[in-house]
Scaffold this motif. Structure first.
Motif, PDB file in Angstrom:
ATOM      1  N   SER A  45       1.122  -1.058  -0.318  1.00 14.27           N
ATOM      2  CA  SER A  45      -0.611   0.087  -0.180  1.00 14.27           C
ATOM      3  C   SER A  45       0.589   1.209   0.274  1.00 14.27           C
ATOM      4  O   SER A  45       0.650   2.717  -0.698  1.00 14.27           O
ATOM      5  N   SER A  48       2.255   1.547  -3.430  1.00 21.03           N
ATOM      6  CA  SER A  48       1.295   2.575  -4.042  1.00 21.03           C
ATOM      7  C   SER A  48       0.776   4.047  -3.942  1.00 21.03           C
ATOM      8  O   SER A  48       1.064   4.766  -4.917  1.00 21.03           O
ATOM      9  N   SER A  49       0.762   4.141  -3.203  1.00 16.02           N
ATOM     10  CA  SER A  49       0.735   5.166  -2.284  1.00 16.02           C
ATOM     11  C   SER A  49       1.377   6.364  -2.607  1.00 16.02           C
ATOM     12  O   SER A  49       1.515   7.817  -3.139  1.00 16.02           O
ATOM     13  N   ASP A  52       1.473   7.034  -6.397  1.00 16.78           N
ATOM     14  CA  ASP A  52       0.695   8.229  -6.571  1.00 16.78           C
ATOM     15  C   ASP A  52       0.984   9.596  -6.722  1.00 16.78           C
ATOM     16  O   ASP A  52       1.013  10.605  -7.103  1.00 16.78           O
ATOM     17  N   MET A  95       5.844  -0.855 -10.862  1.00 15.49           N
ATOM     18  CA  MET A  95       4.521  -1.441 -10.956  1.00 15.49           C
ATOM     19  C   MET A  95       4.364  -2.779 -11.754  1.00 15.49           C
ATOM     20  O   MET A  95       3.724  -3.510 -10.788  1.00 15.49           O
ATOM     21  N   LEU A  98       5.348  -5.263  -8.538  1.00 14.63           N
ATOM     22  CA  LEU A  98       4.442  -5.067  -7.279  1.00 14.63           C
ATOM     23  C   LEU A  98       3.192  -5.759  -7.353  1.00 14.63           C
ATOM     24  O   LEU A  98       3.224  -6.617  -6.297  1.00 14.63           O
ATOM     25  N   HIS A  99       3.078  -6.114  -8.964  1.00 12.74           N
ATOM     26  CA  HIS A  99       1.532  -6.547  -9.214  1.00 12.74           C
ATOM     27  C   HIS A  99       2.189  -8.255  -9.358  1.00 12.74           C
ATOM     28  O   HIS A  99       1.283  -8.989  -9.079  1.00 12.74           O
ATOM     29  N   LYS A 160      -7.276   9.842  -8.954  1.00 13.52           N
ATOM     30  CA  LYS A 160      -7.377   8.296  -8.248  1.00 13.52           C
ATOM     31  C   LYS A 160      -9.133   7.822  -7.794  1.00 13.52           C
ATOM     32  O   LYS A 160      -8.606   7.068  -7.104  1.00 13.52           O
ATOM     33  N   GLU A 264      -3.572   3.260 -15.408  1.00  9.42           N
ATOM     34  CA  GLU A 264      -3.462   2.591 -15.054  1.00  9.42           C
ATOM     35  C   GLU A 264      -4.320   1.704 -15.944  1.00  9.42           C
ATOM     36  O   GLU A 264      -5.777   2.461 -15.600  1.00  9.42           O
ATOM     37  N   ASP A 296      -4.511  -0.179  -8.212  1.00  5.91           N
ATOM     38  CA  ASP A 296      -4.044   0.146  -6.746  1.00  5.91           C
ATOM     39  C   ASP A 296      -4.645  -0.416  -5.482  1.00  5.91           C
ATOM     40  O   ASP A 296      -5.089  -0.817  -5.732  1.00  5.91           O
ATOM     41  N   PHE A 297      -2.863  -0.689  -4.826  1.00  5.10           N
ATOM     42  CA  PHE A 297      -3.509  -0.961  -3.988  1.00  5.10           C
ATOM     43  C   PHE A 297      -3.210  -0.341  -2.437  1.00  5.10           C
ATOM     44  O   PHE A 297      -2.880  -0.930  -1.779  1.00  5.10           O
ATOM     45  N   THR A 298      -3.743   1.013  -3.437  1.00  8.39           N
ATOM     46  CA  THR A 298      -3.773   1.785  -1.306  1.00  8.39           C
ATOM     47  C   THR A 298      -4.857   1.044  -0.088  1.00  8.39           C
ATOM     48  O   THR A 298      -4.601   1.280   0.594  1.00  8.39           O
TER      49      THR A 298
END
Length: 710
Positions: A45, A48-49, A52, A95, A98-99, A160, A264, A296-298
C-alpha cells in the motif's frame, strides 16, 4: 588533494530516479518473505501511495516545465523530457514487479492463511444470493452510469478514482460508457463463507457482475477498470493573496482537476477502448500503464486493520515512558525537566510525555504562555485540544499553523479555525516560506522567577505518526535555549528582526552557512593530518552546494558516513572525489525520520539535531532549526544510536556508484536490525527508579536504625 570536478554531471544522481530507487527499497520489503504477511501488504500500500504522490507532484511539475518550454538541465545533466522518459520506464518496471509479487506470491500466501479475494466464477450460490441483495440494496442506489455520445460530453474524472470504462454497440459507431466505482462504500466487502475461511470481494468485481443490468438495452462490446492520476502541484500567489487561508482553500479544489499525468488500466482491455480514453484524457502512450490484475493497492492500508489477523502482523510494541517520569509525570512534568535535559527516542520512547506536558501546562496556574509550531498534526489531535483548553483557561497561546504543508492543507485549515475560535493567536505561516521547525515553548512563573521550558524535535507534533516514525526530541529548561525560543517566536510573529542566537541556527538565515562551515572545518583538519569525521542522518540529500562541500571534504581525507532514508543525489565511491563517502539507507518497520549531524571537530565533538534535510527547500525556503546537543549523557546516547545504524546489516542497503542499492552483506557478523535493537535495548537496559535515585544521591553516612539492618 585531488582537484574535484564539480561541473561534471556524471558525478551526481538525478533526484527523481533516486526517489524511485527509494520506493524500490520499500518494494523490497513487500518481497521480503521474513516480513509478516500483513506487513508485506501494508508495504505494498505504501509503495502504491508513494507512486501516486510522486506522479501528482514530481511528474506533474516536470509536465508543467515541458509545457512552459523549460529545458534547463538538472544536477545530473538531464532536461525535463529526458527525466520523464526515464521516470516512465523505471516506474513501469516497478509497478510490474509490484503486481507480479502480488499475483505470484502474496495472493497465494493469503489463500494459505484462509483469506480469499473471490472472483465471479468462484462464488457459491449462497454468496451470489448475498451479493444480489447487497448490490440492489446498497450499491445500485449509489451508481451513476454515463454514456458519452454526440449529445453528452466526456465528464471530468476525479483524481485517483477507480472507474469502469465500456464500449457499447450503438448504431454504426460504438459509444463510450463510464461508471465510477463509489469510494463511499469502501474498496472491498466481506462475504459469507461456509467454513472458517475469510472471503472478500472487491467493489469493482461486484459491479462488473451487474454491468449488463446497469447499461440495460445496450450490447457491451468490452469493459475494464482504469484509474487516472492528475497533476496536483499546487500554485498560488502569496504576494497577491489577500487572505492566504481562502487562497489555499480555493487551490485545493483545483487539485482534483489538474492535467492527467498517468493512467492505470487493465491490460486485457480492448485497444479501441484504450485509444478512446487516451484521446479524451489527452494523455500520451508512455503515460499509460497496463496492469495485470488489481489496480491501486492503496486500499490494503485499510485491509491491514481488519480484525483477527494479529498473528500475521509485527508483534505489538508498547513505547516506554522514560524512567524519570514513571511515577511523577502525572503530577509535575516541569519539576522533572527543571532538574535535567530529557531525551526521547521515538517511537521507542513514548510521545505521551509531550502530550502530557501541554495538557499540564493548560491547567497549571503558574503557566503564563504557550507557543508552538504545527506542521502536520493528526485528525483528532490531543495536542490541539490541550492548546484550546489552555486558551480557554486564560493562557496566552500562540500557534503557527503551517497552511502550506502539502496534503495536510485542509486538515490544518480546520485546526487553525478551531484554535482561533478558542482565543489562540494563530499565525498562518510566513510569506514565501514554510515553517517546518518543531518547537514548543512554555513560559512559567515560578518562585525563582520566569522559567522557560522548551521542547525541540526532528519530527512533527503528530500523536499518530509518532508511533511509527523514528524521531529524537530534547526537552530542556536551559535558559539559553529558552531565550532563543522566545526570540524565534517573536521573529515568526513579526515583532522583531533577526538577532544572533545563543544556541539555535535558523534557515533560511544562516543554516546553510553553518552546515558548510562545519563540513569545511573537518576538511581543514584532514588536510593537516588530523582525524576528521562526519556522520549525518537525514531523509534526503539534494542540495548541490552541500554535496560539493562533502566531495571536497572527502577528497581531503574526511571519513564521511551518511544515513539517508530517501533521495540521495550524491554519488559515492568516485575515485579522488567521493571514495571516502559511504551512504546507507534503512527501510524497516518504522519510517526513519530523525535528522542527526555529527562532526568530530578535532576531538571536541559537535552533535546537532535538526528539522532540516540537506535540500534547497529546507535551507532556502523554510524556517528550520539546527540545535546542539550539549548534555554529555544525551550526546553519548545519540552517538550510540548513530553507530548502531551504521552496524545494521539486516535492514540497511548500501548506495552503489551507479545509483542502485545493495543489501549489506552479513558474512560472519551477527545479524543486527537497528530498529529491533533499539526496542530491545530500551526495554532490557532501562534502570529502575530506585537505581537512578541511588546514582543521583550524594554519598552520606547512614546510621543503623534496626537490628535487621546489621
Amino acid at each position: 588533494m585531488n582537484i574535484v570536478d564539480l561541473k561534471n554531471h556524471k558525478n551526481y544522481i538525478n533526484r527523481e530516479l533516486s526517489w524511485l530507487e527509494f520506493n524500490h527499497r520499500v518494494l523490497e520489503e513487500v518481497q521480503y518473505k521474513s516480513n509478516p504477511l500483513f506487513e508485506r501488504l501494508k508495504f505494498m500500500s505504501i509503495v502504491s501511495s508513494n507512486l501516486d504522490e510522486f506522479f501528482m507532484i514530481r511528474v506533474g511539475s516536470l509536465w508543467d516545465q515541458i509545457q512552459a518550454g523549460f529545458h534547463k538541465k538538472d544536477i545530473a545533466g538531464l532536461i525535463p523530457e529526458e527525466q520523464l522518459d526515464l521516470i516512465f520506464k523505471r516506474a513501469y518496471k516497478m509497478m510490474k514487479q509490484l503486481h507480479d509479487t502480488y499475483n505470484f506470491s502474496l495472493s497465494n500466501e493469503l489463500k494459505k492463511n484462509g483469506i480469499h479475494f473471490l472472483k465471479k466464477q468462484e462464488l457459491s450460490l449462497k454468496q451470489v444470493e448475498f451479493l444480489n441483495n447487497y448490490y440492489r440494496n446498497t450499491v445500485y442506489p449509489v451508481l451513476t452510469p454515463i454514456i458519452v455520445d454526440n449529445s453528452r460530453t466526456f465528464p471530468l474524472i476525479l483524481n485517483k478514482s477507480l472507474n469502469i470504462a465500456l464500449l457499447l454497440a450503438k448504431d454504426s459507431e460504438p459509444v463510450l460508457g463510464l461508471l465510477q466505482v463509489p469510494s463511499v462504500l469502501g474498496r472491498y466487502i466481506k462475504i459469507p463463507s461456509n467454513n472458517d475461511e475469510h472471503c472478500f470481494m472487491l467493489m469493482e468485481d461486484i459491479i462488473k457482475m451487474y454491468l449488463q443490468e446497469i447499461f440495460l438495452g445496450n450490447n457491451i462490446i468490452c469493459s475494464g477498470c482504469f484509474r487516472i492520476t492528475r497533476n496536483a502541484d499546487l500554485r498560488y500567489d502569496e504576494e497577491e493573496a489577500e487572505d492566504l487561508l481562502k487562497s489555499i482553500e480555493k487551490s485545493l479544489k483545483k487539485r482534483k482537476w489538474g492535467a492527467v499525468v498517468r493512467m492505470e488500466i487493465e491490460s486485457n482491455i480492448n485497444k479501441k477502448l484504450i485509444n478512446r480514453l487516451k484521446k479524451e484524457l489527452e494523455i500520451p502512450e508512455k503515460a499509460v500503464y497496463k496492469i495485470d490484475g488489481i489496480i491501486d493497492f492503496t486500499y490494503l492500508s485499510k485491509f491491514y486493520s481488519v480484525n483477527g489477523f494479529d498473528n500475521l502482523k509485527y508483534p505489538k510494541r508498547i513505547s516506554r515512558i522514560p524512567i524519570e517520569f514513571e511515577n511523577e509525570y502525572e503530577d509535575d512534568v516541569f519539576k522533572i525537566i527543571s532538574k535535567k535535559d530529557i531525551l526521547l527516542h521515538r517511537p521507542y520512547d513514548s510521545f505521551d510525555i509531550v502530550v502530557k506536558m501541554i495538557q499540564q501546562a493548560a491547567k497549571d496556574n503558574k503557566v503564563l504562555a504557550i507557543k508552538q509550531t504545527l506542521y502536520r498534526v493528526s485528525g483528532n489531535s490531543p495536542l490541539v485540544e490541550a492548546l484550546v483548553q489552555a486558551a480557554e483557561n486564560g493562557k496566552q497561546v500562540t500557534v503557527l499553523v503551517e497552511l502550506k504543508a502539502r496534503f495536510d492543507e485542509k486538515n490544518n485549515i480546520n485546526w487553525a479555525k478551531r484554535l482561533e475560535k478558542a482565543g489562540c493567536h494563530v499565525i498562518y505561516g510566513l510569506l514565501g516560506l514554510k515553517t517546518h521547525c518543531k518547537i514548543l515553548l512554555i513560559v512559567r512563573n515560578e518562585e525563582e522567577g520566569i522559567r522557560r521550558y522548551v521542547h525541540l524535535s526532528t519530527g512533527n507534533y503528530n500523536d499518530v505518526t509518532a508511533k511509527f516514525y523514528t524521531d529524537i526530541d530534547i526537552i530542556t529548561s536551559n535558559p539559553y535555549f529558552g531565550e532563543d525560543a522566545s526570540a524565534l517566536f517573536n521573529m515568526i510573529s513579526g515583532y522583531t528582526e533577526f538577532r544572533n542566537m545563543n544556541k539555535f541556527t535558523i534557515a533560511p538565515l544562516d543554516l546553510r552557512d553553518e552546515f558548510i562551515k562545519l563540513i569545511q572545518n573537518e576538511a581543514e583538519n584532514a588536510k593537516i593530518g588530523k582525524k576528521a569525521q562526519i556522520i549525518a542522518k537525514f531523509n534526503s540529500l539534494v542540495d548541490k552546494k552541500i554535496i560539493d562541500e562533502l566531495y571536497k571534504a572527502s577528497a581531503s581525507g574526511v571519513k564521511i558516513n551518511l544515513i539517508v532514508r530517501g533521495i540521495c543525489c550524491l554519488r559515492p565511491g568516485i575515485d579522488g572525489i567521493s571514495e571516502n563517502i559511504n551512504v546507507i539507507s534503512i527501510i524497516g518497520r518504522y519510517l526513519e525520520h530523525s535528522r542527526i549531524f555529527y562532526f568530530y571537530n578535532d576531538g571536541e565533538e559537535k552533535l546537532y539535531l535538526s528539522s532540516a534535510d540537506w535540500m534547497p527547500r529546507n535551507l532556502d525556503k523554510r524556517v528550520e532549526l539546527l540545535f546542539p546537543v550539549e548534555d554529555n549523557e544525551i550526546k553519548d546516547k545519540i552517538k550510540e544510536i548513530l553507530y548502531t545504524y551504521l552496524k545494521d546489516n539486516v535492514k540497511a542497503r548500501i548506495l552503489n556508484q551507479d545509483g542502485t542499492y545493495s543489501r549489506n552483506k552479513i558474512n560472519d557478523e551477527k545479524p543486527l536490525n537497528s530498529q529491533d535493537y533499539f526496542y530491545e535495548e530500551i526495554n532490557e537496559n532501562k534502570k529502575s527508579k530506585e537505581e537512578i535515585e541511588q546514582e543521583e544521591a550524594p554519598f552520606a553516612f547512614r546510621p543503623v536504625r534496626n537490628v535487621e539492618d546489621v
